[in-house]
Scaffold this motif. Structure first.
Motif, short mmCIF file in Angstrom:
data_model
loop_
_atom_site.label_atom_id
_atom_site.label_comp_id
_atom_site.label_asym_id
_atom_site.label_seq_id
_atom_site.Cartn_x
_atom_site.Cartn_y
_atom_site.Cartn_z
N ASN A 237 3.94 -7.84 -0.65
CA ASN A 237 5.17 -7.42 0.04
C ASN A 237 6.34 -8.31 -0.37
OD1 ASN A 237 4.23 -5.17 1.29
ND2 ASN A 237 3.54 -6.28 3.10
N ALA A 240 7.39 -7.27 -3.78
CA ALA A 240 8.15 -6.01 -3.75
C ALA A 240 9.63 -6.30 -3.52
CB ALA A 240 7.61 -5.10 -2.65
N SER A 261 -1.06 -3.05 -0.75
CA SER A 261 0.38 -2.87 -0.52
C SER A 261 0.78 -1.41 -0.62
CB SER A 261 1.19 -3.69 -1.52
OG SER A 261 2.56 -3.43 -1.28
N ARG A 263 3.69 -0.45 -0.63
CA ARG A 263 5.04 -0.38 -1.22
C ARG A 263 5.01 -0.02 -2.70
NH1 ARG A 263 8.88 -4.86 1.06
NH2 ARG A 263 10.31 -3.52 -0.08
N LEU A 277 7.75 0.46 -7.50
CA LEU A 277 8.05 0.62 -6.07
C LEU A 277 8.12 2.10 -5.75
CD1 LEU A 277 10.75 -2.17 -5.77
CD2 LEU A 277 8.48 -2.20 -4.74
#
Ligand code: SAM
Length: 278
Positions: A237, A240, A261, A263, A277
């Motif tokens: 995170n 990201a 994750s 993301r 992403l």
């Protein structure tokens, strides 16, 4: 060699976790003894309990640094797993350069690459070599290549750009060796042209990543395997947040972000997987 007791394993593994996020358990008894005995001797510790006490009490963090250097696994090689470097050469760099050049056609094309947990530098120098071979004249580009690691010894070697015979024989073709390295007192040194492209510094990936700016490419390979699932989630995170919206994340060939994750989304190109992403 001083033997470690079950209680001391708990003490020392919790100390190592606190300072590095590296998660070890009782099955690593032998590894702890073999890797830490030199530090135990250097600081005349009567036990591993004594080592922990001294390390926690010492304001200069010298013992902490020695323990981290001893315990971190710095295994790496030039062009490790080859696939990611093919991916960089044939897909990621061309796509990014086109996108960045279209955005600001009059300025130098800006590229920022971060090798997070770079160990002794082979990963980042492999990236530098790919860029040099792909772009030739680098004067039209503003390139940042940052390598970071928690181990002071690894960062120091990466900065020196010096490798021994064993290290140099791993992953480099004869052609690349003669083109980018010079012999230096029985070892090899990366040529200034490549050395000067990269910068190295110490960063603990378990800590907040402040003042890093955003990167176009992050390589975070073969380090998260040493962390707990919870810490891996937090790490990716944080990564990201330091990646450009159209940036690329490369992880180790045996690693996956499934369940780690939400993301990132995995994408495949030929034999390689990269993450972007969502
Ligand atoms: C196995 S090497 C991987 C090197 C390189 N990325 C590769 O894939 O070849 C793992 C590196 O992670 C570093 N490391 C371990 N814990 C870390 C942490 N909390 N923060 C930053 N680096 C860490 C170690 O010092 C070691 O150099």
């Amino acid at each position: 060699m001083l033997k470690i007791t079950p209680n001391e394993i708990k003490l020392i593994t919790s100390y190592i976790y606190d300072v590095s996020g590296i998660h070890l358990d009782a099955t690593k008894k032998y590894l702890l003894e073999t890797r830490l005995h030199a530090v135990v001797e250097e600081y005349s510790c009567s036990s591993y309990h004594d080592l922990c006490r001294k390390a926690r009490a010492e304001a200069s963090k010298k013992i902490e640094r020695k323990i981290i250097d001893a315990i971190s696994t710095n295994e790496t090689l030039f062009f490790r797993d080859s696939g990611p470097f093919e991916l960089l050469k044939h897909k990621i760099f061309p796509e990014l350069i086109d996108a960045r050049a279209a955005k600001s056609p009059v300025l130098k094309t800006r590229l920022r690459v971060w090798s997070a947990a770079c160990s002794t530098g082979q990963e980042l120098y492999s990236v530098a070599i790919v860029l040099q071979e792909l772009l030739g004249d680098l004067s039209k580009y503003s390139i940042t290549l940052l390598g970071t690691d928690i181990s002071d010894a690894a960062v120091a070697q990466a900065s020196s750009g010096k490798y021994n015979k064993f290290e140099i024989e791993r992953g480099l073709s004869k052609d690349k060796l003669s083109r980018y390295f010079t012999p230096s007192g029985g070892n090899w040194k990366i040529k200034d042209q490549i050395r000067s492209m990269a910068n190295f510094r110490k960063i603990n990936l378990m800590m907040p990543l402040v003042g890093m700016g955003k990167f176009d490419i992050i390589l975070c390979r073969n380090v998260a395997i040493y962390f707990t699932l919870e810490d891996r989630k937090k790490l990716f995170n944080r990564l990201a947040q330091t990646l450009e919206p159209d940036g690329y994340l490369l992880i180790g060939s045996t690693e996956s972000l499934t369940g780690v994750s939400p993301r990132f989304t995995p994408k495949r190109h030929l034999r390689s997987i990269f993450y972007q992403l969502k």
